[in-house]
Design an enzyme around this catalytic site. Structure first.
Site, mmCIF file in Angstrom:
data_model
loop_
_atom_site.group_PDB
_atom_site.id
_atom_site.type_symbol
_atom_site.label_atom_id
_atom_site.label_comp_id
_atom_site.label_asym_id
_atom_site.label_seq_id
_atom_site.Cartn_x
_atom_site.Cartn_y
_atom_site.Cartn_z
ATOM 1 N N ARG A 197 0.822 -1.216 0.000
ATOM 2 C CA ARG A 197 0.000 0.000 0.000
ATOM 3 C C ARG A 197 0.855 1.265 0.000
ATOM 4 N NH1 ARG A 197 -5.307 -0.295 1.732
ATOM 5 N NH2 ARG A 197 -5.064 1.646 2.878
ATOM 6 N N TRP B 120 1.623 6.559 5.887
ATOM 7 C CA TRP B 120 1.927 7.298 4.665
ATOM 8 C C TRP B 120 1.724 8.760 5.049
ATOM 9 C CZ3 TRP B 120 -0.618 9.926 0.463
ATOM 10 C CH2 TRP B 120 0.036 9.830 -0.778
ATOM 11 N N GLU C 65 -2.413 3.673 -21.048
ATOM 12 C CA GLU C 65 -2.090 2.710 -19.997
ATOM 13 C C GLU C 65 -0.620 2.283 -20.071
ATOM 14 O OE1 GLU C 65 -3.322 1.955 -17.355
ATOM 15 O OE2 GLU C 65 -2.493 0.022 -16.789
ATOM 16 N N LYS D 171 2.002 2.880 -17.023
ATOM 17 C CA LYS D 171 2.787 1.796 -16.403
ATOM 18 C C LYS D 171 4.261 2.176 -16.390
ATOM 19 C CE LYS D 171 0.387 0.033 -14.726
ATOM 20 N NZ LYS D 171 -1.032 0.115 -14.712
ATOM 21 N N HIS E 139 -0.803 17.750 -34.237
ATOM 22 C CA HIS E 139 -1.254 19.015 -33.650
ATOM 23 C C HIS E 139 -0.351 19.457 -32.502
ATOM 24 C CE1 HIS E 139 -4.783 18.839 -36.165
ATOM 25 N NE2 HIS E 139 -4.979 17.592 -35.778
#
Ligand code: F6R
Length: 613
Positions: free
Chosen positions: A27, A74, A486, A490, A509
């Site tokens: 976590r 944290w 994605e 990553k 563009h």
């Protein structure tokens, strides 16, 4: 975000808490601590740094007892340091507490307590809670009542776990709002408390999930659940099917590597039991979808964050192309604050691996208030997102421990595909032959993913050639535009290489100005309806001296002829192609980060479930 573990029972609490905290390392945290009731008083060890540091402290100065709580912090208020690490002790030393969340009114409460003569020993917002509990304990209230009174003062969303030497037989746990979950694990003559199931899965699979505004009084003999107003509540014990071994690394170097390789199994499980291949039909009973409801839906909003949001973008293409229902995809942190036009004939679909992401939950609350039908696709069974939805699809991936989401990205892609087919079927927008074909294609998925994984050695060669780059551009189009986002996400989150995902048609563009020999361009060009457009993109990048790494369908010699390197994927029906195209990009990011010697599973500054805004 912070992790919590608590134990009450006949065994020594210290090793149970330390191993539970170890399982929550994914976590993300910057300090750790634990408190145990030893011979009638509270013993505390805590410090900044990783759990190894805490283990050393415990080794140097052991603490033993049958009741204890631990925490990985944290930092939000106050730097990572021993004094700011949890657990926090009250002034009398008789109560100790761990906490997830932010006390929004802590300055005000701190002043109030200062005026009463309380001396604060940390810079944290958390300490006000324990000092408040202390205040009420000193007024001769019991621990449960003192905790309840203390919690009534604090604003914000919280998970709190408290123990006191005055009442050594219990732990009090509470959940207020959406600062992550609080789960009570029911054992035989022993009980556990945690912020997340993996912390206690090795001991029990029987779980009680606290709802917002609920408290649990946990004794070794059982648990009582009460509302914050003090009323006794009924609760359900869920039998969680997750296997504790799935929360272990096994033979792999990192959880992320293991989870990438688990995708053949997770996608097999995603399909299993939900697809009737004989009839060519999809069954998703937990959505509670009826043909009347399906007819009523005028518009769908998909809301999510990060990787889950990218899955939502693929979902838009799938649902619109199969059902012709308009779909808007909205980042949850935007949706919640922009007063979106939502009504009872609209469906809001949230996607969340953890089911506890604060922004996603807030977006869901808003949708609920506006009267929309509320669905979710979630991985964590019993999570808040699952509980507040009118219908849900549970990802069948098992626990995802690596911070960078992989198997919890591909599972919702397949879930969204099945959802689109089901909606199309119920609304009558899908012809029987087409429906049968779409359903039959699902059978191919696990094998196609396996074939992508078999090419890992080739991906490693590309990774070695990219490990020193500073920037990288990912281009995609149509259903594989989100694959570019994605792939770039990553790479940046675990390798710290600056990577941008871009819709390929937008390159001219602006971003085309960036292309030179130092800017590799990953061009996602499988044989899908956007193939020819992507082919010309490669030529444009090459004409500007760019190094092109193409992601192409096996056997495509045309692409191989114009690109510097190729990542191959097996030919895949286009609506399912994002499931295969992302696999080499996950492996690429993984190997680049591993070659750079980085902490793949716990990248800096990131947390697995983002329970703060
Ligand atoms: C990236 C990643 C994050 C999450 C995002 C949402 O690899 O994992 O972008 O996808 O924080 O989390 P959930 O799905 O738990 O709501």
């Amino acid at each position: 975000m912070c992790g919590i573990v608590g134990y009450v029972g006949p065994r020594d609490a210290t090793p149970i808490i330390l191993s539970g905290l170890k399982r929550l390392e994914y976590r993300g945290y910057d300090s750790a601590g634990l408190a145990v009731l030893e011979n009638g008083h509270i013993e505390l060890r805590r410090d900044a740094g990783k759990l190894e540091r805490l283990a050393t402290l415990v080794e140097q100065s052991p603490l033993h007892g049958h009741v204890g709580i631990g925490h990985t912090r944290w930092a939000t208020h106050g730097e990572p340091s021993a004094r700011n690490a949890h657990p926090h002790l009250g002034g009398t030393g008789e109560v100790v507490l761990v906490h997830n969340g932010i006390v929004e009114n802590f300055l005000e409460l701190r002043e109030e307590l200062n005026a009463e003569g309380v001396e604060f020993r940390s810079d944290t917002d958390t300490e006000v809670i324990v000092q408040l509990v202390d205040r009420y304990l000193s007024m001769e209230m019991g621990l449960v009542e003192a905790s309840r009174r203390a919690l009534s003062h604090i604003k914000g969303a919280h998970g709190v776990v408290i123990l006191s030497s005055r009442e050594p037989d219990k732990i009090v746990a509470a959940r207020i709002g959406n600062a992550g979950g609080v789960v009570v694990g029911v054992g035989e003559g022993e009980m556990f408390v945690a912020s997340d199931m993996p912390a206690i899965l090795e001991h029990t699979r029987k779980m009680v999930f606290l709802e917002s505004q609920q408290m649990a009084v946990v004794r070794r003999t059982g648990v009582e659940v009460q509302s914050l107003a003090g009323e006794q509540l009924d609760y359900e014990i869920h039998n969680v099917a997750w296997d504790p071994v799935s929360a272990e690394k096994g033979e792999y170097r990192h959880f992320m590597e293991k989870e990438i390789h688990e995708q053949v199994r997770s996608l097999t499980d995603t399909i299993a039991g939900r697809v009737d291949f004989d009839e060519g039909r999809i069954r998703l009973p937990q959505l509670n979808l009826t043909p009347e409801l399906a007819q009523r839906i005028r518009k769908i909003f998909i809301t999510a964050c990060g990787t889950a949001g990218h899955a939502g973008m693929v979902g838009k293409v799938l649902i619109e192309s199969i059902t012709r229902i308009p779909v808007e995809v909205d980042i949850a942190s935007e949706f919640r604050y922009r007063d979106p036009i939502v009504d009872e004939d609209m469906l809001v679909l949230a996607i969340s691996q953890s089911g506890e992401t604060a922004d996603t939950l807030a977006a869901m609350d808003l949708a609920r208030r506006k009267g929309a039908l509320l669905w979710s696709i979630v991985n964590v069974i019993g999570s808040q997102a699952m509980r507040i939805s009118d219908g849900y699809i549970s990802m069948q991936t098992g626990p995802e421990i690596g911070v960078a989401s992989t198997k919890a990205y591909t599972a919702p892609l397949v879930d969204l595909y099945m959802l689109a087919v089901l909606l199309g079927d119920m609304r009558g927008t899908l012809e029987a032959a087409e429906r049968r074909r779409l359903v039959a294609d699902l059978r191919l998925v696990p094998d196609l993913v396996g074939r992508c994984l078999d090419r890992e050695a080739e991906v490693e060669v590309v990774a070695a050639s990219m490990k020193e780059v500073s920037h990288c551009l990912y281009l995609g189009r149509g259903i594989n535009m989100p694959t570019a986002y994605e792939g770039a996400l990553k790479l940046k989150e675990i390798s710290y290489i600056h990577a941008e995902g871009y819709p390929a048609g937008e390159m001219k563009h602006g971003p085309i100005a960036l292309i030179d020999q130092d800017m590799p361009v990953v061009v996602i060009a499988p044989r899908d309806p956007w193939y020819e457009k992507m082919f010309s993109q490669i030529e444009q990048a090459k004409a500007r001296g760019g190094k092109v790494i193409a992601l192409a369908s096996e056997g495509d010699q045309l692409i191989a002829g114009v690109s510097d390197q190729v990542l191959w994927v097996p030919e895949t029906p286009w609506r399912l192609s994002p499931v295969t195209t992302v696999i080499p990009l996950q492996m690429l990011a993984y190997h680049i980060a591993a070659l750079r010697g980085l902490d793949v599973d716990q990248p800096r500054n990131l947390a697995k479930s983002v329970t703060v805004e």
